[in-house]
Scaffold this active site. Structure first.
Site, PDB file in Angstrom:
ATOM      1  N   GLY A  12       0.713  -1.417   0.029  1.00  6.03           N
ATOM      2  CA  GLY A  12       0.051   0.185  -0.089  1.00  6.03           C
ATOM      3  C   GLY A  12       0.901   1.180   0.043  1.00  6.03           C
ATOM      4  O   GLY A  12       0.472   2.359   0.742  1.00  6.03           O
ATOM      5  N   ARG A  15       0.576   6.011  -2.062  1.00  9.84           N
ATOM      6  CA  ARG A  15       0.426   7.206  -1.415  1.00  9.84           C
ATOM      7  C   ARG A  15       0.562   7.025   0.134  1.00  9.84           C
ATOM      8  O   ARG A  15       0.708   5.851   0.705  1.00  9.84           O
ATOM      9  CB  ARG A  15      -0.750   7.786  -1.778  1.00  9.84           C
ATOM     10  CG  ARG A  15      -1.978   6.832  -1.251  1.00  9.84           C
ATOM     11  CD  ARG A  15      -3.410   7.184  -1.663  1.00  9.84           C
ATOM     12  NE  ARG A  15      -4.362   6.969  -0.863  1.00  9.84           N
ATOM     13  CZ  ARG A  15      -5.565   6.895  -1.046  1.00  9.84           C
ATOM     14  NH1 ARG A  15      -6.057   7.526  -2.170  1.00  9.84           N
ATOM     15  NH2 ARG A  15      -6.647   6.754  -0.173  1.00  9.84           N
ATOM     16  N   ASP A  62      -2.879  -7.281  -5.334  1.00  4.42           N
ATOM     17  CA  ASP A  62      -3.945  -7.294  -4.184  1.00  4.42           C
ATOM     18  C   ASP A  62      -3.613  -7.971  -3.061  1.00  4.42           C
ATOM     19  O   ASP A  62      -3.647  -9.520  -3.202  1.00  4.42           O
ATOM     20  CB  ASP A  62      -5.165  -7.783  -4.640  1.00  4.42           C
ATOM     21  CG  ASP A  62      -6.220  -7.670  -3.729  1.00  4.42           C
ATOM     22  OD1 ASP A  62      -6.265  -7.608  -2.442  1.00  4.42           O
ATOM     23  OD2 ASP A  62      -7.417  -7.506  -4.182  1.00  4.42           O
ATOM     24  N   ASN A  89       1.458  -2.558   5.635  1.00  3.96           N
ATOM     25  CA  ASN A  89       0.938  -0.802   5.716  1.00  3.96           C
ATOM     26  C   ASN A  89      -0.477  -0.952   5.053  1.00  3.96           C
ATOM     27  O   ASN A  89      -1.218  -0.206   5.415  1.00  3.96           O
ATOM     28  CB  ASN A  89       1.832  -0.004   5.150  1.00  3.96           C
ATOM     29  CG  ASN A  89       1.316   1.304   4.910  1.00  3.96           C
ATOM     30  OD1 ASN A  89       1.081   2.010   5.700  1.00  3.96           O
ATOM     31  ND2 ASN A  89       0.846   1.787   3.712  1.00  3.96           N
ATOM     32  N   TYR A 154     -12.596  -1.919  11.386  1.00  2.33           N
ATOM     33  CA  TYR A 154     -11.413  -1.392  11.279  1.00  2.33           C
ATOM     34  C   TYR A 154     -10.786  -1.699  12.668  1.00  2.33           C
ATOM     35  O   TYR A 154      -9.451  -2.183  12.946  1.00  2.33           O
ATOM     36  CB  TYR A 154     -11.225   0.049  10.902  1.00  2.33           C
ATOM     37  CG  TYR A 154     -10.015   0.705  10.817  1.00  2.33           C
ATOM     38  CD1 TYR A 154      -9.368   0.593   9.600  1.00  2.33           C
ATOM     39  CD2 TYR A 154      -9.626   1.345  11.906  1.00  2.33           C
ATOM     40  CE1 TYR A 154      -8.204   1.282   9.393  1.00  2.33           C
ATOM     41  CE2 TYR A 154      -8.346   2.104  11.817  1.00  2.33           C
ATOM     42  CZ  TYR A 154      -7.556   2.085  10.525  1.00  2.33           C
ATOM     43  OH  TYR A 154      -6.571   2.546  10.315  1.00  2.33           O
ATOM     44  N   ALA A 157      -9.775  -5.454  13.108  1.00  5.12           N
ATOM     45  CA  ALA A 157      -8.784  -5.827  12.385  1.00  5.12           C
ATOM     46  C   ALA A 157      -7.312  -5.368  12.780  1.00  5.12           C
ATOM     47  O   ALA A 157      -6.242  -5.997  12.888  1.00  5.12           O
ATOM     48  CB  ALA A 157      -8.835  -5.380  10.754  1.00  5.12           C
ATOM     49  N   LYS A 158      -7.149  -4.387  13.257  1.00  2.00           N
ATOM     50  CA  LYS A 158      -6.187  -3.592  13.775  1.00  2.00           C
ATOM     51  C   LYS A 158      -5.860  -4.091  15.328  1.00  2.00           C
ATOM     52  O   LYS A 158      -4.552  -4.137  15.572  1.00  2.00           O
ATOM     53  CB  LYS A 158      -6.242  -1.991  14.000  1.00  2.00           C
ATOM     54  CG  LYS A 158      -6.354  -1.163  12.530  1.00  2.00           C
ATOM     55  CD  LYS A 158      -5.197  -1.472  11.639  1.00  2.00           C
ATOM     56  CE  LYS A 158      -5.147  -0.540  10.559  1.00  2.00           C
ATOM     57  NZ  LYS A 158      -4.190  -0.797   9.622  1.00  2.00           N
TER      58      LYS A 158
HETATM   59  P1  NAI Z   1      -4.269   5.791   2.176  1.00  2.00           P
HETATM   60  O1  NAI Z   1      -5.547   5.421   2.016  1.00  2.00           O
HETATM   61  O2  NAI Z   1      -3.713   7.177   2.052  1.00  2.00           O
HETATM   62  O3  NAI Z   1      -3.206   4.603   1.625  1.00  2.00           O
HETATM   63  C1  NAI Z   1      -3.462   3.202   1.650  1.00  2.00           C
HETATM   64  C2  NAI Z   1      -2.816   2.476   0.342  1.00  2.00           C
HETATM   65  O4  NAI Z   1      -3.020   1.286   0.657  1.00  2.00           O
HETATM   66  C3  NAI Z   1      -3.604   2.906  -0.842  1.00  2.00           C
HETATM   67  O5  NAI Z   1      -2.588   3.326  -1.928  1.00  2.00           O
HETATM   68  C4  NAI Z   1      -4.401   1.967  -1.264  1.00  2.00           C
HETATM   69  O6  NAI Z   1      -4.691   1.846  -2.607  1.00  2.00           O
HETATM   70  C5  NAI Z   1      -3.499   0.736  -0.677  1.00  2.00           C
HETATM   71  N1  NAI Z   1      -4.380  -0.716  -0.860  1.00  2.00           N
HETATM   72  C6  NAI Z   1      -5.451  -0.599  -0.090  1.00  2.00           C
HETATM   73  N2  NAI Z   1      -5.849  -2.002  -0.538  1.00  2.00           N
HETATM   74  C7  NAI Z   1      -4.894  -2.660  -0.847  1.00  2.00           C
HETATM   75  C8  NAI Z   1      -4.876  -4.181  -1.222  1.00  2.00           C
HETATM   76  N3  NAI Z   1      -5.653  -5.205  -1.115  1.00  2.00           N
HETATM   77  N4  NAI Z   1      -3.595  -4.384  -1.919  1.00  2.00           N
HETATM   78  C9  NAI Z   1      -2.636  -3.287  -1.960  1.00  2.00           C
HETATM   79  N5  NAI Z   1      -2.726  -2.099  -1.561  1.00  2.00           N
HETATM   80  C10 NAI Z   1      -3.864  -1.725  -1.005  1.00  2.00           C
HETATM   81  O7  NAI Z   1      -3.978   5.456   3.938  1.00  2.00           O
HETATM   82  P2  NAI Z   1      -2.932   5.912   4.935  1.00  2.00           P
HETATM   83  O8  NAI Z   1      -3.805   6.861   5.939  1.00  2.00           O
HETATM   84  O9  NAI Z   1      -1.622   6.174   4.340  1.00  2.00           O
HETATM   85  O10 NAI Z   1      -2.939   4.661   5.944  1.00  2.00           O
HETATM   86  C11 NAI Z   1      -1.705   3.615   5.847  1.00  2.00           C
HETATM   87  C12 NAI Z   1      -1.710   2.615   7.009  1.00  2.00           C
HETATM   88  O11 NAI Z   1      -1.829   3.237   8.288  1.00  2.00           O
HETATM   89  C13 NAI Z   1      -3.277   1.947   6.988  1.00  2.00           C
HETATM   90  O12 NAI Z   1      -2.831   0.538   7.273  1.00  2.00           O
HETATM   91  C14 NAI Z   1      -4.168   2.441   8.043  1.00  2.00           C
HETATM   92  O13 NAI Z   1      -4.931   1.736   8.409  1.00  2.00           O
HETATM   93  C15 NAI Z   1      -2.782   3.020   8.646  1.00  2.00           C
HETATM   94  N6  NAI Z   1      -3.276   4.036   9.679  1.00  2.00           N
HETATM   95  C16 NAI Z   1      -3.631   5.564   9.221  1.00  2.00           C
HETATM   96  C17 NAI Z   1      -3.881   6.364  10.283  1.00  2.00           C
HETATM   97  C18 NAI Z   1      -4.279   7.743   9.680  1.00  2.00           C
HETATM   98  O14 NAI Z   1      -4.618   8.594  10.595  1.00  2.00           O
HETATM   99  N7  NAI Z   1      -4.150   8.010   8.343  1.00  2.00           N
HETATM  100  C19 NAI Z   1      -4.060   6.165  11.469  1.00  2.00           C
HETATM  101  C20 NAI Z   1      -3.704   4.942  12.196  1.00  2.00           C
HETATM  102  C21 NAI Z   1      -3.254   3.955  10.995  1.00  2.00           C
END
Ligand code: NAI
Length: 247
Positions: A12, A15, A62, A89, A154, A157-158
């Protein structure tokens, strides 16, 4: 932190937090695999890293599908012959209160955020065991520790990721593989940007340092856990949340 000769997969990472992690590991010398569902974004991230002198390759897969997670690791091994660091991630949200939560939204979130980490870890530990060295870092969330209304899928899962982290840490500790989790708090990314101003203000009130974190804040913690210097740390949960949760 020197990561030269290390090969890292960041799921992931087209971005947000994943992109910042991949960029950070590459800046410190790791050859980095940019995995995402979004091929264009993954290619762009890899190109940005290469433009700054780093090494990066995009692999679209995926990670919620067993054959795709295996292919991600197999293609990495075919290209580079080793795998040292896996950062689980990739994550999604499908928020709603329990009474209105569909089974589909439950399954999608669990399959990506928890099962995906299991599938990638299972595929990655084989080469790590042969090398006698490995780092697995799971990106959990403060929601997995505290719970969060509207996020039963969510948060479950976390929280599950924390159990996975501690168990895999125990299973592979004697093989030179450490497994840790990071629990970010409120980080400014495209995942949190759509939240209403009222919800954002509510979060900010809970954060002692008084501001949202950046993807870079999480990336710095990953860099440390991925390094040789962190060899004696395993099965831990590192909170990167501006003091939101103090246990
Ligand atoms: P985001 O939505 O900006 O990025 C997530 C990326 O994962 C996207 O590029 C998406 O295309 C990719 N993705 C989704 N499903 C996928 C799959 N099946 N296979 C491959 N790639 C896949 O999210 P963000 O904010 O960067 O979050 C990253 C991680 O951090 C996540 O696990 C999120 O739960 C966790 N997180 C984020 C927080 C926040 O405040 N933004 C807080 C706590 C945890």
């Amino acid at each position: 932190m020197h990561l030269e000769s290390r090969v890292a997969i960041v799921t992931g990472s087209a971005r947000g937090i994943g992109q910042a992690i991949a960029t950070k590991l590459a800046e410190h010398g790791a050859t980095t695999i940019i995995n995402d569902l979004d091929g264009g974004g993954a290619e762009q991230t890899a190109a940005q890293i290469r433009a700054r002198g780093g090494q990066a390759t995009a692999i679209v897969a995926d990670i919620s599908q067993a054959d795709e997670a295996k292919r991600l690791v197999d293609e990495t091994m075919a290209s580079y012959g080793r795998l040292d660091i896996l950062v689980n991630n990739a994550g999604i949200t499908r928020d709603s209160f329990l009474l209105r939560m569909s089974e589909e939204d439950w399954d999608r979130v669990l399959n990506t955020n928890l099962k995906g980490a299991f599938l990638c870890s299972r595929a990655a530990v084989r080469p790590m065991m042969k090398q006698g060295w490995g780092r697995i870092i799971n990106i959990s969330s403060v929601a997995g520790v505290m719970g969060n209304a509207g996020q039963a899928n969510y948060a479950a899962a976390k929280a599950g990721l924390l159990g996975l982290t501690k168990t895999v840490a125990r299973e592979f500790a004697s093989r030179g593989i450490t497994v840790n989790a990071i629990a970010p708090g409120f980080i400014d990314t495209e995942m949190t940007r759509p939240l209403s101003e009222a919800v954002k203000q509510e979060f900010l009130r809970l954060i002692p340092v008084g501001y949202a974190g950046s993807p870079e804040d999480v990336a710095q913690a990953v860099l440390f856990l991925a390094s040789e210097e962190a060899r004696y740390i395993t099965g831990q949960v590192l909170h990167v949340d501006g003091g939101m949760l103090m246990a």
